[in-house]
Scaffold this motif. Structure first.
Motif, short mmCIF file in Angstrom:
data_model
loop_
_atom_site.label_atom_id
_atom_site.label_comp_id
_atom_site.label_asym_id
_atom_site.label_seq_id
_atom_site.Cartn_x
_atom_site.Cartn_y
_atom_site.Cartn_z
N VAL A 1 26.88 -6.64 64.27
CA VAL A 1 27.79 -6.35 65.36
C VAL A 1 28.74 -7.55 65.47
CG1 VAL A 1 28.00 -6.11 67.87
CG2 VAL A 1 26.19 -4.90 66.66
N ARG A 2 29.98 -7.32 65.22
CA ARG A 2 31.01 -8.38 65.20
C ARG A 2 30.57 -9.54 64.30
NH1 ARG A 2 31.83 -6.63 70.59
NH2 ARG A 2 30.23 -8.03 71.45
N GLY A 3 30.07 -9.18 63.13
CA GLY A 3 29.70 -10.19 62.14
C GLY A 3 28.37 -10.87 62.39
N GLY B 1 29.73 -17.14 63.90
CA GLY B 1 30.46 -15.88 64.01
C GLY B 1 30.34 -15.04 62.76
#
Lengths: 149, 504
Positions: free
Chosen positions: A32-34, B457
């Motif tokens: 999810v989002r990387g 991220g």
């Protein structure tokens, strides 16, 4: 039952485990989002298991064609002991630790066919009593009790 | 120099009759706890913490620390004698220790375990005294990426411990990672592989797995072979010889350093340190093929790393309040009960507490050596007990230990299931140790990886940080060396078979 190649069997098991892991990975998000989520590791491990299992299977089949492995007989004594232990675990919460362990110890000693029933019962009973006294009575460890207690 | 004078004062307190007595009691209880699979030091410390709360803080913590150390030694005793590791950290000790017992050398194996633990404890005590503050700061540099890299290095051991077949070793390791995923997701708490069963929410207990794979599987094999005794014949010496001690001197020194440094790091348990210490020693050995077949250096390395990691774990506990193992987490709770706040000021404000505890670690090590070395002969005699009776006793104790973890018959079922798995693995020549290593590393590996990727991220560049990159390259090099050695052995075997020249 004869097993010709342990690599083939191990390979099948590896692939089966991999498929199970991949099936579980499907039920969860992977990223999810990387950021990896719950399905990430099952996907990774499942994929690796399938690859390794396939490698084992392929190697085993190729080797089997050149030199078939030896026939391996069913280990009867081991099957007996495994069955005894399974029955023992069933009995644990029915007749309690002491009685079920007496049965287990007696049956285990008999598996070696070196002792008669009187000796096996005596040794088995003594071991079971010793374990019960040491752990349940002295150390107060909660062990399974019979259903009537 | 100030540290040494504090340590001297610490010894004067630790050697008081009452503290000595509690240290002895703790060491004995710990040894018994370690001998029994399932009765881990963590649970014992947690149970006894309220019982000992009436004692002065230093005395209580001395007793609890004695249990912690004693459990480490006790776990290695059964690992060596009957291939039943009592603790996770003793698993790798069983690899060579039990092989030595089957060769009639149980006494030297037990003796070497005691001596190596003592040497490691002594050397790591100096490390603790002299290097605690700067090492604690350095340990803070280890973030999730570095911890992940360290776990990968640990997993690279799967290759070196894979035996003849690399693929079988990998299969075993991956199976261990899979088993470790059963239960709740470590980051989100979502159930995985639980099949809707509330029992599986708690995962598959580690003790059930190691007892099943080692102890129960061994009995299943031995009943088929109708083994009469662990060792038939006269026992060959009860203590390590001078040659044994000379041969193991390097192993003890190296494993102490490795174990101590690894013990500083959160997430690296003594079990992982013992695996890595063993692997490193195998790489240093002139004849690595001896490892796993009764190499006494293997026992020395595993036990040395294990014990020094235990001491190393005290550094982040005292200086930063970070426990590196579950048992130390409970010990931390004990410190807080007494109103002692771990951190840099602990050494300044409560020197009268900290230094006696550190000194008692050493006293505990000496005590374990004094108490257990004379008992080596008695322990070694266990290998002469008729195996039918011994196996019945082992089965009973294993069931008690496994059941005692969560008072749940499910764990006993798992023990039996893994006993069958272990038996089949032995039949099919699939090594069990990689499965155990991977099981230990499964949760911290996944947690570290996901934390690292969350911080970055999702970018893999986080693993190019100097420390993590260096460790990953080391893991790669270790993997490459193992592959190369395996390929070389294969070519040599082919050459010998063909009657040709050595192509290596």
């Amino acid at each position: 039952m004869v097993v010709r190649s342990e690599a083939v069997t191990a390979g099948f098991i590896g692939i089966a485990l991999g498929v199970v892991s991949l099936a579980q990975a499907r039920d969860f998000p992977i990223f999810v989002r990387g950021v990896p989520q719950e399905g990430f590791m099952p996907l990774l491990i499942g994929g690796a298991l399938v690859i390794v299992g396939t490698g084992l299977l392929a190697g085993g089949l190729l080797r089997g064609q050149k030199t078939p492995g030896p026939a391996v007989a069913v280990p009867r004594r081991t099957l007996y002991l495994v069955s005894l232990v399974v029955v023992y675990v069933f009995l644990l919460e029915i007749v309690g630790f002491f009685l079920s362990t007496w049965i287990l110890c007696t049956g285990t000693i008999k598996a070696w066919r070196r002792y008669g029933w009187p000796a096996a019962l005596l040794y088995g009973g003594s071991l079971s009593l010793l374990l019960h006294l040491c752990f349940s009575s002295w150390m107060k460890m909660p062990l399974p009790r019979p259903f009537w207690a | 120099m100030e540290a040494l004078s504090h340590l001297w004062h610490g010894f004067s307190v630790a050697l008081s009759p009452i503290n000595l007595m509690y240290c002895a009691i703790g060491s004995l209880v710990g040894t018994l706890v370690g001998v029994l699979p399932g009765l881990g030091s963590t649970a014992t410390i947690a149970i006894l913490l309220p019982v000992l709360s009436g004692l002065p803080p230093a005395t209580a913590i001395i007793a609890l620390a004695g249990i912690y150390y004693g459990a480490m030694y006790g776990g290695s005793t059964t690992a060596i004698l009957i291939n039943t590791p009592g603790e996770a950290a003793s698993v790798i000790t069983a690899a060579d220790g039990y092989a030595m017992a089957r060769q009639g050398r149980a006494g030297p194996a037990l003796g070497m375990a005691a001596v190596s633990s003592f040497v490691a404890g002594t050397l790591s005590l100096f490390g603790l005294v002299l290097l605690a503050p700067p090492l604690a700061d350095a340990a803070l540099e280890f973030g999730p990426a570095e911890r992940f890299a360290l776990m990968v290095l640990g997993l690279s051991m799967v290759i070196s411990l894979a035996g003849k077949s690399l693929l079988k070793g990998l299969l075993s390791g991956l199976a261990g990672l899979l088993v470790g995923m059963v239960g709740l997701d470590p980051m989100t708490g979502v159930p995985r592989f639980t099949l809707g069963s509330p029992t599986l929410l708690g995962g598959i207990d580690f003790i059930s797995v190691i007892v099943g794979l080692f102890a129960i599987a061994e009995i299943f094999v031995n009943v088929q072979e109708q083994t009469r005794r662990v060792y038939e014949g006269k026992l060959k010496g009860l203590l390590p010889t001078r040659k044994d001690l000379r041969d193991c001197a390097g192993a003890m020194g190296r494993s102490t350093i490795v174990g101590f440094l690894l013990g500083l790091l959160p997430g690296v348990t003594p079990a992982v340190a013992s695996f890595l210490g063993y692997d490193m020693e195998k790489k240093f050995a002139r004849d690595p093929s001896r490892f796993g077949r009764g190499a006494i250096e293997g026992v020395a390395a595993a036990e040395g790393a294990n014990n020094s990691a235990t001491s190393g774990g005290l550094v982040p506990l005292f200086t930063l309040g970070i426990p590196t193992t579950p048992a130390l987490a409970v010990l931390l709770g004990g410190l807080m009960i007494y109103g002692l706040q771990p951190g840099p000021l602990l050494f300044e404000q409560h020197a009268d507490f900290v230094w006696p505890v550190i000194a008692s670690m050493y006293v505990g090590n000496v005590m374990l050596l004094i108490l257990n070395l004379p008992l080596v002969g008695l322990w070694a005699k266990l290998t002469q007990v008729p195996y039918p009776i011994l196996s019945a006793g082992i089965l009973g104790v294993c069931v008690i230990g496994t059941y005692g973890v969560r008072n749940n018959v499910f764990d006993v079922w798992m023990m039996v299931a893994f006993g069958v798995v272990g038996f089949l693995m032995k039949r099919w020549d699939v090594p069990a140790v990689p499965l155990v290593i991977a099981l230990v590393l499964s949760e911290p590996l996944e947690t570290s990886l996901r934390q690292a990727l969350k911080i970055s991220g999702g970018s893999l560049m986080i693993f190019t940080r100097p420390l993590s990159l260096a460790i990953l390259l080391l893991a790669l090099a270790s993997f490459g060396v193992s592959l190369y050695s395996r390929a070389k052995e294969g070519r040599l075997a082919v050459a010998i078979e063909a009657g040709g020249e050595d192509v290596g």
